[in-house]
Each structure stands twice: as C-alpha cells, then as structure tokens.
Design a protein around this motif. Sequence first.
Motif, PDB file in Angstrom:
ATOM      1  N   ALA A  15       0.809  -1.203   0.000  1.00 14.56           N
ATOM      2  CA  ALA A  15       0.000   0.000   0.000  1.00 14.56           C
ATOM      3  C   ALA A  15       0.850   1.263   0.000  1.00 14.56           C
ATOM      4  CB  ALA A  15      -0.907   0.005   1.227  1.00 14.56           C
ATOM      5  N   VAL A  16       0.228   2.334  -0.457  1.00 15.87           N
ATOM      6  CA  VAL A  16       0.846   3.650  -0.408  1.00 15.87           C
ATOM      7  C   VAL A  16      -0.094   4.554   0.369  1.00 15.87           C
ATOM      8  CG1 VAL A  16       1.555   5.642  -1.765  1.00 15.87           C
ATOM      9  CG2 VAL A  16       1.947   3.342  -2.649  1.00 15.87           C
ATOM     10  N   ALA A  17       0.422   5.271   1.343  1.00 11.36           N
ATOM     11  CA  ALA A  17      -0.405   6.231   2.058  1.00 11.36           C
ATOM     12  C   ALA A  17       0.147   7.617   1.798  1.00 11.36           C
ATOM     13  CB  ALA A  17      -0.405   5.922   3.549  1.00 11.36           C
ATOM     14  N   LEU A  18      -0.753   8.543   1.453  1.00  9.12           N
ATOM     15  CA  LEU A  18      -0.386   9.937   1.258  1.00  9.12           C
ATOM     16  C   LEU A  18      -1.035  10.689   2.414  1.00  9.12           C
ATOM     17  CD1 LEU A  18      -1.201   9.836  -2.544  1.00  9.12           C
ATOM     18  CD2 LEU A  18       1.093   9.844  -1.543  1.00  9.12           C
ATOM     19  N   ILE A  19      -0.195  11.283   3.273  1.00 11.78           N
ATOM     20  CA  ILE A  19      -0.698  11.724   4.575  1.00 11.78           C
ATOM     21  C   ILE A  19      -0.212  13.118   4.926  1.00 11.78           C
ATOM     22  CG2 ILE A  19      -0.967  10.947   6.961  1.00 11.78           C
ATOM     23  CD1 ILE A  19       0.657   8.462   6.119  1.00 11.78           C
ATOM     24  N   PRO A  20      -1.128  13.967   5.426  1.00 14.61           N
ATOM     25  CA  PRO A  20      -0.646  15.238   5.977  1.00 14.61           C
ATOM     26  C   PRO A  20       0.151  14.949   7.259  1.00 14.61           C
ATOM     27  CG  PRO A  20      -3.066  15.086   6.092  1.00 14.61           C
ATOM     28  CD  PRO A  20      -2.573  13.799   5.529  1.00 14.61           C
ATOM     29  N   LEU A  21       1.119  15.791   7.575  1.00  8.80           N
ATOM     30  CA  LEU A  21       1.847  15.606   8.833  1.00  8.80           C
ATOM     31  C   LEU A  21       0.856  15.735   9.983  1.00  8.80           C
ATOM     32  CD1 LEU A  21       5.224  17.431   8.420  1.00  8.80           C
ATOM     33  CD2 LEU A  21       4.882  15.187   9.429  1.00  8.80           C
TER      34      LEU A  21
ATOM     35  N   ARG B 186      -4.065  -2.551  -3.540  1.00  5.82           N
ATOM     36  CA  ARG B 186      -4.739  -3.492  -4.433  1.00  5.82           C
ATOM     37  C   ARG B 186      -5.298  -4.627  -3.595  1.00  5.82           C
ATOM     38  NH1 ARG B 186      -0.443  -1.959  -7.308  1.00  5.82           N
ATOM     39  NH2 ARG B 186      -0.905  -0.856  -9.231  1.00  5.82           N
ATOM     40  N   PHE B 187      -6.513  -5.018  -3.954  1.00  6.02           N
ATOM     41  CA  PHE B 187      -7.195  -6.055  -3.206  1.00  6.02           C
ATOM     42  C   PHE B 187      -7.412  -7.247  -4.132  1.00  6.02           C
ATOM     43  CE2 PHE B 187     -11.394  -7.866  -1.875  1.00  6.02           C
ATOM     44  CZ  PHE B 187     -11.011  -8.342  -0.629  1.00  6.02           C
ATOM     45  N   GLN B 188      -7.184  -8.431  -3.585  1.00  4.73           N
ATOM     46  CA  GLN B 188      -7.353  -9.642  -4.375  1.00  4.73           C
ATOM     47  C   GLN B 188      -8.671 -10.297  -3.987  1.00  4.73           C
ATOM     48  OE1 GLN B 188      -4.247  -9.864  -6.149  1.00  4.73           O
ATOM     49  NE2 GLN B 188      -5.777 -10.726  -7.529  1.00  4.73           N
TER      50      GLN B 188
ATOM     51  N   THR C 111     -11.672   0.110  -8.878  1.00  5.89           N
ATOM     52  CA  THR C 111     -11.772  -0.266 -10.291  1.00  5.89           C
ATOM     53  C   THR C 111     -10.922  -1.513 -10.514  1.00  5.89           C
ATOM     54  OG1 THR C 111     -11.608   0.510 -12.572  1.00  5.89           O
ATOM     55  CG2 THR C 111      -9.818   1.137 -11.115  1.00  5.89           C
ATOM     56  N   ARG C 112     -11.182  -2.218 -11.606  1.00  4.86           N
ATOM     57  CA  ARG C 112     -10.388  -3.418 -11.891  1.00  4.86           C
ATOM     58  C   ARG C 112      -9.075  -3.030 -12.528  1.00  4.86           C
ATOM     59  NH1 ARG C 112     -13.398  -8.721 -14.078  1.00  4.86           N
ATOM     60  NH2 ARG C 112     -11.217  -9.238 -14.348  1.00  4.86           N
ATOM     61  N   GLN C 113      -8.011  -3.635 -12.086  1.00 10.11           N
ATOM     62  CA  GLN C 113      -6.730  -3.480 -12.761  1.00 10.11           C
ATOM     63  C   GLN C 113      -6.141  -4.875 -12.902  1.00 10.11           C
ATOM     64  OE1 GLN C 113      -3.402  -1.577 -10.862  1.00 10.11           O
ATOM     65  NE2 GLN C 113      -2.936  -0.359 -12.672  1.00 10.11           N
ATOM     66  N   SER C 114      -6.099  -5.387 -14.097  1.00  8.95           N
ATOM     67  CA  SER C 114      -5.814  -6.791 -14.425  1.00  8.95           C
ATOM     68  C   SER C 114      -6.555  -7.716 -13.442  1.00  8.95           C
ATOM     69  CB  SER C 114      -4.312  -7.063 -14.527  1.00  8.95           C
ATOM     70  OG  SER C 114      -3.656  -6.751 -13.336  1.00  8.95           O
ATOM     71  N   ASP C 115      -5.854  -8.535 -12.632  1.00  3.46           N
ATOM     72  CA  ASP C 115      -6.614  -9.502 -11.830  1.00  3.46           C
ATOM     73  C   ASP C 115      -6.880  -9.004 -10.408  1.00  3.46           C
ATOM     74  OD1 ASP C 115      -4.036  -9.610 -10.971  1.00  3.46           O
ATOM     75  OD2 ASP C 115      -4.025 -11.787 -10.674  1.00  3.46           O
ATOM     76  N   SER C 116      -6.649  -7.718 -10.137  1.00  2.28           N
ATOM     77  CA  SER C 116      -6.933  -7.245  -8.775  1.00  2.28           C
ATOM     78  C   SER C 116      -7.827  -6.008  -8.787  1.00  2.28           C
ATOM     79  CB  SER C 116      -5.628  -6.981  -8.020  1.00  2.28           C
ATOM     80  OG  SER C 116      -4.839  -6.067  -8.731  1.00  2.28           O
ATOM     81  N   LEU C 117      -8.314  -5.700  -7.589  1.00  2.40           N
ATOM     82  CA  LEU C 117      -9.182  -4.536  -7.427  1.00  2.40           C
ATOM     83  C   LEU C 117      -8.310  -3.385  -6.941  1.00  2.40           C
ATOM     84  CD1 LEU C 117     -12.288  -3.756  -7.414  1.00  2.40           C
ATOM     85  CD2 LEU C 117     -12.141  -4.065  -4.940  1.00  2.40           C
ATOM     86  N   PHE C 118      -8.181  -2.367  -7.785  1.00  2.00           N
ATOM     87  CA  PHE C 118      -7.390  -1.194  -7.412  1.00  2.00           C
ATOM     88  C   PHE C 118      -8.279  -0.292  -6.564  1.00  2.00           C
ATOM     89  CE2 PHE C 118      -5.752   3.057  -8.065  1.00  2.00           C
ATOM     90  CZ  PHE C 118      -4.374   2.882  -7.941  1.00  2.00           C
ATOM     91  N   SER C 119      -7.801   0.075  -5.365  1.00  3.52           N
ATOM     92  CA  SER C 119      -8.682   0.877  -4.516  1.00  3.52           C
ATOM     93  C   SER C 119      -7.968   2.087  -3.933  1.00  3.52           C
ATOM     94  CB  SER C 119      -9.268   0.011  -3.391  1.00  3.52           C
ATOM     95  OG  SER C 119      -8.318  -0.172  -2.384  1.00  3.52           O
TER      96      SER C 119
END
Length: 465
Positions: free
Chosen positions: A334-340, A361-363, A430-438
């Motif tokens: 995962a990537v988190a974009l966070i305010p300080l 991404r969720f499988q 949304t779908r991104q190849s075989d995983s769920l991009f969230s």
Amino acid sequence: MNGGWRRRLAQRSVVSAVLALLLLPPGMAWGVESLKFKPGFNLFKVQQEVQLGKENAEQIDKEFPLVTDPQVLRYVNDVGRRLASFAPYNNSEYAWTFKVMDSPDINAFALPGGYIYVTRGAIMVVENEAQIAGVMAHESGHVVMRHGTHEISQALLAQAPLAILGGILGQTGSITAQLAEMGLGLGVNSILLKNSRSAESQADEVGTYILYQAGYDPHAMARFFEIIQKKYPEKTIQFFSDHPVPENRIKAVDSEIPLLGPAKEWKTNSPEFEATKERLLSLPAPPTTTPAPPPSARSSGPPPLPSSRFIRFEGKGFAIDYPDNWQVQQNEDAVALIPLGGIVEEAESGTAQAYGTSISRFQPSSSRRGNWGLIDATQELLDTMRLSNPNLRVIKQDGLKLEGRPALSTLLETDSPLQGQKERDLLVTTRQSDSLFSLIFIAPESLFDAYKPTFDAMLESLELR
Ligand SMILES: [Zn+2]
C-alpha cells in the motif's frame, strides 16, 4: 582497571601527561574524546529548545499529579543538578528542573531543555542513590544530546527546505503552536517522549559518563534497568515503550566504563537518599487510577489544510498527484499519502490514518475463478474492512469512469481514530488486471467537505497503467 589508560600514560613522559590533563577543560580529561557521542542535526536554537520543553512541561504539570513535598524535591534537584554539572555539551540555558510524578509506575522521561521527570515508583524501587542518579543521568543524556528536537528537526526537514525552516523557527512566540501550524502538533508530544533505540544507547553512554564523572558507580544505571526488567516486568512496559531497550545494553555499558578512566572509590548511597525514601513512604499513597492518556495519544489539533500545490507520485502501475504538504509512506502492499499529523496513535492498534489517502490493491477471492465483477469484489473489500471497523456504514454508491474504465465510488461513514469523532471515507474501486485497485480518501466527518476538492483533484489526476 584497564590497560588502555595505563598504556596511554606510559607512552608519554609524566610531564607531558600532566600538561595534557591541565590543558583540557575540567572533566574532559578522559572521557569525552574517547567516546563517540555527539548531538545530531538540529534546527533549534538552545533558547527555542528550552522554550519548547517549558511549554510541554507546563502541560504535563497540569495533567499529572506531582509530589510537592519540599524535602523530596530538594533532594532530587540537588542530585540532578550536580549530575548535570558533569554533563558533556551542557548549556547554561538549560533549565535542569527535576520533578517527581506522584505515580506508583516506574518511569522517567526528559523534555528538551532540561525538564526531567521521575516517578515516585522509580525512587521506591531503586536500591540506592547511585541507581536513581543513573536514571537521572540517562535522562540528562537525552537532554544534552538534544534527542527530542533532533527528531523534530528530522521530521521538519522531510517536510520543507532548510531555508524556509530557518525562517519559521526564527519567529518568537510559542514553539509548540508554531510546530502545530506546520502539522507537527500531534507529533511533538509523541516525538518528544518516544526515543529511538540509537538515542537510547547514546543516553546510556552519556549517562554512564556523567555517573562516572560525578563519582557514582557507573554500573548503577544499567543495574537499574536490570532490576526493573527482572523484578517488575509488569511495570516496565511503560518505561520501555518510551525507552526501547538497546541491544546488549549491559555489555555496551560495561565496555564503555574502562574508557572513562581509572576505577575510583565510587559512591553508591547516602543518608539523604534513605531519608527521601522514608519521606515518600510517609506521604499519602499516590493516586492509583491513571489520570490521563499518555501525552503521545493526544492530538493537539488537526493537520494544516491540504496545499493547493501538487506533487506527482509514481507508484507501481499508477501515478497520482498529491498536495505538496503531505508525505508519502509506502510498503509492499500500500501507499499512504498523509498530511503531517494525519496519523493518530491508538491504544489498541498502534497507529491509524485519520487524514489523507490510502492506495492499495485487493485480491477478491472470486478472482481465482477468472471472471469476477466490480460490484461483488468491492462488496468483498467492504466486508474485509468491516472486520476492523465494525461500525462501517455505506452512505451511497455510484458508478463512474476512471480513464474510461468502469469504477465504483462508495461513500462510507465509520468511527474515526480521533476520539469521539466520526470519519467519512470515499472508497473508489476499479479493476486493474486480476486485482481490485482501490483508493480510500479519509477525513474526519467535520472536515470532509474541506478535503473534498483535494480528493477530487487527486482522483482526476489518477493514471492507471
Ligand atoms: Zn531513554
């Protein structure tokens, strides 16, 4: 005894050895130059550091019960100030104020600028003056190595260029408020009190040095840590959560002691120490209920609003813009974009994101069968999220297009990690190849509308590959 200092002396004539000793500042003859410690990178002037410590000490004094008995206070301040007078990198601006928390816990901590607290419980469990001196010497080590403001400086540096920081910290007024404005409001207390393992080893090293110079048995500090770990394991959690145990602590301290100079007639105890212990025993028992959450669990205000200037983040298989006053945290999944200040500490689960964006991404389990639908997979993801957020509720769900792909937008309500607040989440899948991009856009309910334009702009900038 050790061969090192003897050898050193033998190499020189007695006269030059004596001269060398005379030329060095008092207390520096053996120790400091043979040891490695040196304060790290720091943006704070000493005056600002003392001010920051003072502001936080006032806060602590308001929230926690303190021992006010003059005899006890005179004793800890006498011992503490004498120790401080032997501290390397000492500064005449430091407050060197020692206070006793009226708590049966075994704990001690230091705020920047020389505000040091030990608990009544700590004084009661030590065997002699050298051990409580060891605790105070260790805390003094955190002060002169400027560990708290070093950590804050690092956090600030990650956020803004040096030139800007110099200007910001140059202003007068409350340092705590200035840092809060920069989004470090929540961070300050936790940064100030939580030490890293390397800061711990350094505080051990400096503390041992101070003990030796002040004429105490330099083994006493490590001995104290040993005692509480062995005898009071249930009481040590608090202490070691603020002071994580460095590897081979006892060994490291033992190997440092010979470098400090010749063995002496070390002081271990005093009648004043015994009198202080008796005095504490005669005082009413400390309040047993924990009066307030630790300072690190408190938020001192929301992060600054998202900047309207954006930076591009290039991830694996996607790219997105995010406000330039946010930070990126990422791991494999995962990537988190966070305010300080957007991460909140929770008693049970450690930390939780209360503001910002999380991308992963969720499988879905149905993906193994090949043909799977966006709605079902999103439902499965929601069920998974509900395991850790039982109060998660769907407000509404809409279809949309993301770069021409079918996507789902799900508006959610749940409990915020900020105490007593509700949280609003916008989940986009949304779908991104075989995983769920969230993507999950997160803000407390009361601020969601203020964050919404930023979230929309981020979503607009999303590129999937
Ligand atoms: Zn420590």
